[in-house]
Design an enzyme around this catalytic site. Structure first.
Site, PDB file in Angstrom:
ATOM      1  N   SER A  67       8.512  -5.339  20.932  1.00  0.00           N
ATOM      2  CA  SER A  67       9.576  -5.788  21.847  1.00  0.00           C
ATOM      3  C   SER A  67      10.872  -5.029  21.670  1.00  0.00           C
ATOM      4  O   SER A  67      11.406  -4.999  20.555  1.00  0.00           O
ATOM      5  CB  SER A  67       9.970  -7.236  21.566  1.00  0.00           C
ATOM      6  OG  SER A  67       8.984  -8.122  21.845  1.00  0.00           O
ATOM      7  N   MET A 122       5.004 -12.762  16.006  1.00  0.00           N
ATOM      8  CA  MET A 122       3.807 -13.178  16.746  1.00  0.00           C
ATOM      9  C   MET A 122       2.827 -12.033  16.990  1.00  0.00           C
ATOM     10  O   MET A 122       2.019 -12.092  17.920  1.00  0.00           O
ATOM     11  CB  MET A 122       4.242 -13.791  18.088  1.00  0.00           C
ATOM     12  CG  MET A 122       5.216 -14.948  17.952  1.00  0.00           C
ATOM     13  SD  MET A 122       5.819 -15.517  19.549  1.00  0.00           S
ATOM     14  CE  MET A 122       7.227 -16.536  19.044  1.00  0.00           C
ATOM     15  N   SER A 123       2.890 -10.997  16.170  1.00  0.00           N
ATOM     16  CA  SER A 123       1.979  -9.858  16.385  1.00  0.00           C
ATOM     17  C   SER A 123       1.547  -9.284  15.045  1.00  0.00           C
ATOM     18  O   SER A 123       1.548  -9.973  14.030  1.00  0.00           O
ATOM     19  CB  SER A 123       2.701  -8.786  17.210  1.00  0.00           C
ATOM     20  OG  SER A 123       3.775  -8.233  16.465  1.00  0.00           O
ATOM     21  N   ASN A 147      16.733 -11.978  14.829  1.00  0.00           N
ATOM     22  CA  ASN A 147      17.408 -13.286  14.754  1.00  0.00           C
ATOM     23  C   ASN A 147      17.069 -13.930  13.427  1.00  0.00           C
ATOM     24  O   ASN A 147      16.048 -13.606  12.812  1.00  0.00           O
ATOM     25  CB  ASN A 147      16.918 -14.192  15.897  1.00  0.00           C
ATOM     26  CG  ASN A 147      15.401 -14.356  15.867  1.00  0.00           C
ATOM     27  OD1 ASN A 147      14.662 -13.500  16.370  1.00  0.00           O
ATOM     28  ND2 ASN A 147      14.950 -15.432  15.270  1.00  0.00           N
ATOM     29  N   HIS A 175      -0.515 -10.022  23.315  1.00  0.00           N
ATOM     30  CA  HIS A 175      -0.444 -11.018  22.248  1.00  0.00           C
ATOM     31  C   HIS A 175      -1.446 -12.144  22.484  1.00  0.00           C
ATOM     32  O   HIS A 175      -1.832 -12.424  23.614  1.00  0.00           O
ATOM     33  CB  HIS A 175       0.969 -11.645  22.195  1.00  0.00           C
ATOM     34  CG  HIS A 175       2.070 -10.668  21.988  1.00  0.00           C
ATOM     35  ND1 HIS A 175       2.562  -9.892  23.005  1.00  0.00           N
ATOM     36  CD2 HIS A 175       2.759 -10.317  20.877  1.00  0.00           C
ATOM     37  CE1 HIS A 175       3.522  -9.110  22.533  1.00  0.00           C
ATOM     38  NE2 HIS A 175       3.661  -9.340  21.244  1.00  0.00           N
ATOM     39  N   TYR A 233      -0.752 -15.255  22.324  1.00  0.00           N
ATOM     40  CA  TYR A 233      -0.149 -16.349  23.110  1.00  0.00           C
ATOM     41  C   TYR A 233      -0.219 -16.104  24.615  1.00  0.00           C
ATOM     42  O   TYR A 233       0.003 -17.003  25.410  1.00  0.00           O
ATOM     43  CB  TYR A 233       1.316 -16.606  22.692  1.00  0.00           C
ATOM     44  CG  TYR A 233       2.264 -15.440  22.887  1.00  0.00           C
ATOM     45  CD1 TYR A 233       2.699 -15.056  24.151  1.00  0.00           C
ATOM     46  CD2 TYR A 233       2.726 -14.724  21.795  1.00  0.00           C
ATOM     47  CE1 TYR A 233       3.560 -13.984  24.326  1.00  0.00           C
ATOM     48  CE2 TYR A 233       3.586 -13.659  21.947  1.00  0.00           C
ATOM     49  CZ  TYR A 233       3.995 -13.286  23.222  1.00  0.00           C
ATOM     50  OH  TYR A 233       4.836 -12.226  23.390  1.00  0.00           O
ATOM     51  N   GLU A 234      -0.545 -14.861  25.011  1.00  0.00           N
ATOM     52  CA  GLU A 234      -0.699 -14.598  26.446  1.00  0.00           C
ATOM     53  C   GLU A 234      -2.041 -15.119  26.965  1.00  0.00           C
ATOM     54  O   GLU A 234      -2.309 -15.053  28.159  1.00  0.00           O
ATOM     55  CB  GLU A 234      -0.578 -13.092  26.715  1.00  0.00           C
ATOM     56  CG  GLU A 234       0.836 -12.566  26.484  1.00  0.00           C
ATOM     57  CD  GLU A 234       0.908 -11.041  26.513  1.00  0.00           C
ATOM     58  OE1 GLU A 234       0.854 -10.478  27.611  1.00  0.00           O
ATOM     59  OE2 GLU A 234       1.022 -10.432  25.431  1.00  0.00           O
ATOM     60  N   HIS A 267       7.995  -5.271  27.239  1.00  0.00           N
ATOM     61  CA  HIS A 267       6.768  -4.601  26.805  1.00  0.00           C
ATOM     62  C   HIS A 267       6.186  -3.770  27.946  1.00  0.00           C
ATOM     63  O   HIS A 267       5.339  -4.259  28.692  1.00  0.00           O
ATOM     64  CB  HIS A 267       5.696  -5.631  26.407  1.00  0.00           C
ATOM     65  CG  HIS A 267       6.001  -6.398  25.168  1.00  0.00           C
ATOM     66  ND1 HIS A 267       5.645  -5.986  23.920  1.00  0.00           N
ATOM     67  CD2 HIS A 267       6.627  -7.576  24.996  1.00  0.00           C
ATOM     68  CE1 HIS A 267       6.031  -6.878  23.030  1.00  0.00           C
ATOM     69  NE2 HIS A 267       6.635  -7.853  23.653  1.00  0.00           N
ATOM     70  N   HIS A 316      14.470 -15.400  23.831  1.00  0.00           N
ATOM     71  CA  HIS A 316      13.841 -14.078  23.972  1.00  0.00           C
ATOM     72  C   HIS A 316      14.885 -13.044  24.406  1.00  0.00           C
ATOM     73  O   HIS A 316      14.793 -11.871  24.044  1.00  0.00           O
ATOM     74  CB  HIS A 316      12.675 -14.153  24.972  1.00  0.00           C
ATOM     75  CG  HIS A 316      11.901 -12.876  25.076  1.00  0.00           C
ATOM     76  ND1 HIS A 316      11.344 -12.234  23.979  1.00  0.00           N
ATOM     77  CD2 HIS A 316      11.592 -12.087  26.136  1.00  0.00           C
ATOM     78  CE1 HIS A 316      10.730 -11.122  24.366  1.00  0.00           C
ATOM     79  NE2 HIS A 316      10.873 -11.013  25.671  1.00  0.00           N
ATOM     80  N   ALA A 355       9.355  -7.012  16.528  1.00  0.00           N
ATOM     81  CA  ALA A 355      10.586  -7.793  16.403  1.00  0.00           C
ATOM     82  C   ALA A 355      10.206  -9.051  15.642  1.00  0.00           C
ATOM     83  O   ALA A 355       9.108  -9.583  15.829  1.00  0.00           O
ATOM     84  CB  ALA A 355      11.110  -8.152  17.780  1.00  0.00           C
TER      85      ALA A 355
HETATM   86  N1  HPA Z   1       9.867 -16.152  15.351  1.00  0.00           N
HETATM   87  C1  HPA Z   1       8.719 -15.604  15.742  1.00  0.00           C
HETATM   88  N2  HPA Z   1       8.641 -14.442  16.369  1.00  0.00           N
HETATM   89  C2  HPA Z   1       9.792 -13.770  16.596  1.00  0.00           C
HETATM   90  C3  HPA Z   1      11.046 -14.287  16.204  1.00  0.00           C
HETATM   91  C4  HPA Z   1      11.079 -15.540  15.548  1.00  0.00           C
HETATM   92  O1  HPA Z   1      12.148 -16.068  15.171  1.00  0.00           O
HETATM   93  N3  HPA Z   1      11.991 -13.377  16.591  1.00  0.00           N
HETATM   94  C5  HPA Z   1      11.316 -12.349  17.175  1.00  0.00           C
HETATM   95  N4  HPA Z   1       9.989 -12.580  17.192  1.00  0.00           N
END
Ligand code: HPA
Length: 270
Positions: free
Chosen positions: A28, A209-210, A233, A81, A83-84, A59, A245, A111
């Site tokens: 990302s 998440m990857s 973050n 991903h 989750y998609e 993406h 996001h 990310a």
């Molecule tokens: N959690 C999970 N996946 C992420 C985060 C997060 O805080 N930031 C960017 N991808």
């Protein structure tokens, strides 16, 4: 599955004779690294047999073949991903295609959320190890013996020599970084504050998440893997702000240039 991998490899070979040595997956907000490449050919995922286009903003979906310095590379600009709604086998399909194309090193970028106060937005984490917290594994099912063994060793998921080289390059570039454990989750929800505390107590440095399924599939095939998280973050509960996001993309954009510079230097020296 194997014939699908071969279909994709054959198609890519029909577009370019470049023999990539290094595969790179861009996460990302980090996709502009592709501008560092002396591009020989780019192929939209929608043209490659059995590839899925990513559905998430930030993406783009294309495979870029080219050179970085004297190293031939194959870049996955954008990933899909779990989750998609894809299976983990689908998620790791492009990774397997890179392996079959002949890369022996895979550089995974993502990310991620920081799990302690040191992991402020803009910080990087070299992935030393991971915790697979997805409750799943892309290798579940009949083992594809042609790709690897039934029970792959995971004692060195992230290659120590690549970690040392990346560390050296990041020090030269004066980039704020640490080394740590990446916690891989499914998403798409960001974590609760209790989950962030739990992962920190388990020894995690960042959460995302990857990456974990891709590392598993790559190790299955005997590739050397290197992983870098861009902390976008702080994890839930570590800062007063809710996570969005948009924030993740915005920090990605802010560090993209710095990221591209050190990653290019790193890849040139592999
Ligand atoms: N959690 C999970 N996946 C992420 C985060 C997060 O805080 N930031 C960017 N991808």
């Amino acid at each position: 599955m194997l014939h699908k991998i071969n279909d994709a490899v054959e198609f890519i070979r029909s577009k370019s004779t470049l023999q990539p040595r290094i595969g790179i997956t861009l996460g990302s907000g980090l996709s502009s690294f592709a501008e560092s490449v002396d591009v020989e050919c780019s192929i939209p995922y929608s043209d490659i047999p059995h590839f899925f286009p990513p559905s998430v903003a930030g993406h783009p979906g294309q495979l870029i073949l080219g050179n970085i310095g004297s190293n031939p590379v194959a870049i996955l600009q954008g990933r899909i991903h779990f989750y998609e709604g894809h299976s983990l086998q689908e998620v790791v399909f492009p990774t397997r295609v890179l392996g079959k194309l002949g890369v022996d090193v895979l550089v995974l970028t993502n990310a991620a959320g920081g799990l302690n106060a040191k992991m402020q937005p803009g910080h990087f984490m070299i992935i030393e190890d991971h915790l697979n917290l997805t409750g799943n594994n892309p290798l579940i099912g009949p083992n594809m013996e042609e790709l690897g063994v039934r029970f792959p060793d995971m004692s060195e998921p992230y290659d120590r020599k690549l970690i040392s080289l990346l560390e050296k390059v990041m020090i030269q570039h004066k980039v704020p970084f640490s080394k740590g454990v990446y916690c891989g989750v499914t998403g798409p929800t960001y974590e609760t504050a209790a989950e962030i505390k739990y992962m920190a107590q388990l020894g995690g440095g960042a959460v995302g998440m990857s990456t974990v399924p891709e590392t598993i599939a790559a190790k299955h095939m005997g590739l050397k893997v290197c992983g870098i998280s861009c902390v976008t973050n702080l994890g839930t509960g570590l800062s007063p702000n809710p996570i969005s996001h948009d924030e993740v993309k915005e920090i990605g954009k802010r560090v993209e240039k710095e990221f591209s510079l050190f990653l290019k230097d790193f890849v040139e020296q592999i």
